[in-house]
Design a protein around this motif. Structure first.
Motif, PDB file in Angstrom:
ATOM      1  N   LYS A 121      41.739   4.494  -4.325  1.00  0.00           N
ATOM      2  CA  LYS A 121      40.376   3.995  -4.134  1.00  0.00           C
ATOM      3  C   LYS A 121      40.390   2.728  -3.277  1.00  0.00           C
ATOM      4  CE  LYS A 121      38.577   1.456  -7.274  1.00  0.00           C
ATOM      5  NZ  LYS A 121      38.057   0.999  -8.590  1.00  0.00           N
ATOM      6  N   GLY A 122      41.355   1.836  -3.538  1.00  0.00           N
ATOM      7  CA  GLY A 122      41.456   0.603  -2.775  1.00  0.00           C
ATOM      8  C   GLY A 122      41.668   0.852  -1.299  1.00  0.00           C
ATOM      9  N   LEU A 123      42.555   1.781  -0.975  1.00  0.00           N
ATOM     10  CA  LEU A 123      42.806   2.119   0.432  1.00  0.00           C
ATOM     11  C   LEU A 123      41.535   2.630   1.108  1.00  0.00           C
ATOM     12  CD1 LEU A 123      46.282   3.893   0.168  1.00  0.00           C
ATOM     13  CD2 LEU A 123      45.789   1.751   1.383  1.00  0.00           C
ATOM     14  N   ALA A 124      40.789   3.490   0.407  1.00  0.00           N
ATOM     15  CA  ALA A 124      39.553   4.044   0.969  1.00  0.00           C
ATOM     16  C   ALA A 124      38.510   2.953   1.191  1.00  0.00           C
ATOM     17  CB  ALA A 124      39.000   5.127   0.047  1.00  0.00           C
ATOM     18  N   LEU A 125      38.354   2.045   0.216  1.00  0.00           N
ATOM     19  CA  LEU A 125      37.350   0.990   0.338  1.00  0.00           C
ATOM     20  C   LEU A 125      37.744  -0.033   1.399  1.00  0.00           C
ATOM     21  CD1 LEU A 125      36.346   0.373  -3.398  1.00  0.00           C
ATOM     22  CD2 LEU A 125      35.148   1.710  -1.656  1.00  0.00           C
ATOM     23  N   ILE A 126      39.039  -0.294   1.547  1.00  0.00           N
ATOM     24  CA  ILE A 126      39.503  -1.198   2.607  1.00  0.00           C
ATOM     25  C   ILE A 126      39.120  -0.632   3.970  1.00  0.00           C
ATOM     26  CG2 ILE A 126      41.561  -2.079   3.790  1.00  0.00           C
ATOM     27  CD1 ILE A 126      42.883  -2.244   1.000  1.00  0.00           C
ATOM     28  N   PHE A 161      42.313  -5.414  -0.568  1.00  0.00           N
ATOM     29  CA  PHE A 161      43.490  -5.591   0.289  1.00  0.00           C
ATOM     30  C   PHE A 161      44.552  -6.423  -0.437  1.00  0.00           C
ATOM     31  CE2 PHE A 161      45.951  -7.919   3.490  1.00  0.00           C
ATOM     32  CZ  PHE A 161      46.407  -6.860   4.270  1.00  0.00           C
ATOM     33  N   VAL A 162      44.134  -7.530  -1.044  1.00  0.00           N
ATOM     34  CA  VAL A 162      45.090  -8.424  -1.714  1.00  0.00           C
ATOM     35  C   VAL A 162      45.664  -7.777  -2.981  1.00  0.00           C
ATOM     36  CG1 VAL A 162      45.358 -10.656  -2.876  1.00  0.00           C
ATOM     37  CG2 VAL A 162      43.999 -10.503  -0.780  1.00  0.00           C
ATOM     38  N   THR A 163      44.818  -7.035  -3.711  1.00  0.00           N
ATOM     39  CA  THR A 163      45.273  -6.462  -4.984  1.00  0.00           C
ATOM     40  C   THR A 163      45.939  -5.096  -4.827  1.00  0.00           C
ATOM     41  OG1 THR A 163      43.100  -5.431  -5.414  1.00  0.00           O
ATOM     42  CG2 THR A 163      43.464  -7.676  -6.251  1.00  0.00           C
ATOM     43  N   LEU A 164      46.004  -4.582  -3.612  1.00  0.00           N
ATOM     44  CA  LEU A 164      46.601  -3.260  -3.414  1.00  0.00           C
ATOM     45  C   LEU A 164      48.063  -3.235  -3.863  1.00  0.00           C
ATOM     46  CD1 LEU A 164      46.282  -0.388  -2.352  1.00  0.00           C
ATOM     47  CD2 LEU A 164      46.960  -1.216  -0.087  1.00  0.00           C
ATOM     48  N   PHE A 165      48.832  -4.228  -3.448  1.00  0.00           N
ATOM     49  CA  PHE A 165      50.248  -4.252  -3.834  1.00  0.00           C
ATOM     50  C   PHE A 165      50.437  -4.411  -5.340  1.00  0.00           C
ATOM     51  CE2 PHE A 165      54.258  -6.485  -4.621  1.00  0.00           C
ATOM     52  CZ  PHE A 165      55.153  -5.566  -4.096  1.00  0.00           C
ATOM     53  N   PRO A 166      49.718  -5.341  -5.999  1.00  0.00           N
ATOM     54  CA  PRO A 166      49.855  -5.413  -7.457  1.00  0.00           C
ATOM     55  C   PRO A 166      49.520  -4.109  -8.174  1.00  0.00           C
ATOM     56  CG  PRO A 166      48.812  -7.393  -6.638  1.00  0.00           C
ATOM     57  CD  PRO A 166      48.919  -6.456  -5.473  1.00  0.00           C
ATOM     58  N   TYR A 167      48.477  -3.421  -7.715  1.00  0.00           N
ATOM     59  CA  TYR A 167      48.126  -2.152  -8.357  1.00  0.00           C
ATOM     60  C   TYR A 167      49.174  -1.079  -8.082  1.00  0.00           C
ATOM     61  CZ  TYR A 167      43.484  -3.775  -9.725  1.00  0.00           C
ATOM     62  OH  TYR A 167      42.438  -4.437 -10.316  1.00  0.00           O
ATOM     63  N   GLU A 178      57.661  -7.804 -18.001  1.00  0.00           N
ATOM     64  CA  GLU A 178      56.486  -8.550 -18.447  1.00  0.00           C
ATOM     65  C   GLU A 178      56.138  -9.686 -17.496  1.00  0.00           C
ATOM     66  OE1 GLU A 178      54.875 -11.017 -22.376  1.00  0.00           O
ATOM     67  OE2 GLU A 178      56.824  -9.998 -22.406  1.00  0.00           O
ATOM     68  N   TYR A 179      57.161 -10.431 -17.037  1.00  0.00           N
ATOM     69  CA  TYR A 179      56.904 -11.558 -16.133  1.00  0.00           C
ATOM     70  C   TYR A 179      56.263 -11.074 -14.828  1.00  0.00           C
ATOM     71  CZ  TYR A 179      57.748 -15.606 -13.140  1.00  0.00           C
ATOM     72  OH  TYR A 179      57.584 -16.655 -12.265  1.00  0.00           O
ATOM     73  N   GLY A 180      56.812  -9.978 -14.284  1.00  0.00           N
ATOM     74  CA  GLY A 180      56.258  -9.427 -13.052  1.00  0.00           C
ATOM     75  C   GLY A 180      54.843  -8.933 -13.232  1.00  0.00           C
ATOM     76  N   MET A 181      54.566  -8.303 -14.388  1.00  0.00           N
ATOM     77  CA  MET A 181      53.219  -7.819 -14.670  1.00  0.00           C
ATOM     78  C   MET A 181      52.234  -8.979 -14.772  1.00  0.00           C
ATOM     79  SD  MET A 181      52.982  -4.491 -14.814  1.00  0.00           S
ATOM     80  CE  MET A 181      51.603  -4.107 -15.890  1.00  0.00           C
ATOM     81  N   ASN A 182      52.675 -10.079 -15.370  1.00  0.00           N
ATOM     82  CA  ASN A 182      51.805 -11.258 -15.500  1.00  0.00           C
ATOM     83  C   ASN A 182      51.468 -11.848 -14.134  1.00  0.00           C
ATOM     84  OD1 ASN A 182      51.625 -11.140 -18.274  1.00  0.00           O
ATOM     85  ND2 ASN A 182      53.388 -12.497 -18.610  1.00  0.00           N
ATOM     86  N   ILE A 183      52.452 -11.867 -13.235  1.00  0.00           N
ATOM     87  CA  ILE A 183      52.200 -12.356 -11.879  1.00  0.00           C
ATOM     88  C   ILE A 183      51.190 -11.455 -11.180  1.00  0.00           C
ATOM     89  CG2 ILE A 183      53.213 -12.692  -9.590  1.00  0.00           C
ATOM     90  CD1 ILE A 183      55.772 -13.605 -10.937  1.00  0.00           C
ATOM     91  N   ASN A 184      51.403 -10.150 -11.302  1.00  0.00           N
ATOM     92  CA  ASN A 184      50.474  -9.186 -10.691  1.00  0.00           C
ATOM     93  C   ASN A 184      49.053  -9.402 -11.203  1.00  0.00           C
ATOM     94  OD1 ASN A 184      52.373  -7.951  -9.111  1.00  0.00           O
ATOM     95  ND2 ASN A 184      52.195  -5.939 -10.044  1.00  0.00           N
ATOM     96  N   TRP A 185      48.914  -9.513 -12.499  1.00  0.00           N
ATOM     97  CA  TRP A 185      47.584  -9.655 -13.086  1.00  0.00           C
ATOM     98  C   TRP A 185      46.946 -10.986 -12.688  1.00  0.00           C
ATOM     99  CZ3 TRP A 185      43.949  -6.736 -14.138  1.00  0.00           C
ATOM    100  CH2 TRP A 185      42.910  -7.084 -14.987  1.00  0.00           C
ATOM    101  N   SER A 186      47.757 -12.035 -12.549  1.00  0.00           N
ATOM    102  CA  SER A 186      47.230 -13.332 -12.107  1.00  0.00           C
ATOM    103  C   SER A 186      46.663 -13.229 -10.695  1.00  0.00           C
ATOM    104  CB  SER A 186      48.338 -14.394 -12.149  1.00  0.00           C
ATOM    105  OG  SER A 186      48.783 -14.616 -13.466  1.00  0.00           O
ATOM    106  N   VAL A 187      47.366 -12.494  -9.822  1.00  0.00           N
ATOM    107  CA  VAL A 187      46.877 -12.279  -8.452  1.00  0.00           C
ATOM    108  C   VAL A 187      45.537 -11.555  -8.477  1.00  0.00           C
ATOM    109  CG1 VAL A 187      47.313 -11.063  -6.282  1.00  0.00           C
ATOM    110  CG2 VAL A 187      49.172 -12.296  -7.411  1.00  0.00           C
ATOM    111  N   VAL A 188      45.431 -10.537  -9.326  1.00  0.00           N
ATOM    112  CA  VAL A 188      44.180  -9.771  -9.441  1.00  0.00           C
ATOM    113  C   VAL A 188      43.042 -10.667  -9.918  1.00  0.00           C
ATOM    114  CG1 VAL A 188      43.022  -7.915 -10.695  1.00  0.00           C
ATOM    115  CG2 VAL A 188      45.330  -7.562  -9.823  1.00  0.00           C
TER     116      VAL A 188
END
Length: 215
Positions: A121-126, A161-167, A178-188
């Motif tokens: 969905k993110g790719l399509a909306l971008i 665009f910014v959250t595509l990589f975290p997702y 867990e640490y990586g997931m927390n970083i991803n969620w913080s970016v989102v």
């Protein structure tokens, strides 16, 4: 991360309050957006309450992700300038609904975050928001940086665009990290807060005297 979550939800409520306060002056796409952002703020508040009681709130996230895809798609296509925007919206929304149903419900994954559909969905909306911004800038030429459409479409483009990589990585690479997931969620959350600020600015920039029913 709780501070980031609360900041994000507060930014949603501010955008909702500003939108509701101008509701009668807004055009149709912005009224649809107002209803969505108000619902999103309420749902995200309920999600926080559920999380506080250690209850699974992912099913609400998945439903809200379905809704924001359909709503943002409507707004993007309405402002794209395509003559058959409504037909495009109905067709793409139908396909998206089928895919969401298959990937979420048919796979019995309602309580698991559907990062795959969120990424697609993110790719399509971008892509679509970028096309719409280009068409508006190419057509208007003057003062586009004050155009509510450009501001709101830019918010959608930047967020996805910014959250595509975290997702993309949330359930593939970092599923057990867990640490990586927390970083991803913080970016989102940070990106979502910034997008909400742009949404609010876009609503404030809307001038009913200069805009039509749709634009």
């Amino acid at each position: 991360m709780d501070g980031l979550t609360y900041t994000y939800v507060v930014s949603e409520f501010i955008s909702s309050i500003v939108s509701v306060s101008r509701f009668n002056k807004l055009n149709r796409p912005l009224k649809v957006f107002t209803l969505y952002i108000s619902l999103a703020a309420l749902v995200d508040t309920v999600e926080i309450v559920y999380a506080g009681y250690a209850k699974n709130n992912v099913w609400m996230v998945n439903i809200l992700n379905l809704l924001d895809g359909i709503v943002f798609l409507y707004i993007i296509l309405t402002w794209s300038g395509f003559k058959l925007y409504l037909q495009y919206w109905l067709s793409i929304s139908f396909v998206y609904l089928l895919y969401w149903t298959y990937s979420t419900l048919m796979n019995d994954a309602m309580n698991v975050f559907n990062s795959q559909q969120q990424s697609i969905k993110g790719l399509a909306l971008i892509l679509l928001s970028g096309i719409s911004i280009f068409r508006i800038i190419n057509y208007e030429k003057d003062f586009v940086w004050k155009d509510h459409r450009v501001i709101i479409l830019s918010a959608i483009l930047i967020y996805y665009f910014v959250t595509l990589f975290p997702y993309l990585t949330s359930m593939i690479v970092l599923n057990n990290h867990e640490y990586g997931m927390n970083i991803n969620w913080s970016v989102v959350l940070i990106t979502g807060t910034f997008a909400s600020i742009l949404f609010t600015i876009g609503i404030l920039c809307f001038d009913p005297r200069k805009n039509t029913f749709l634009y």
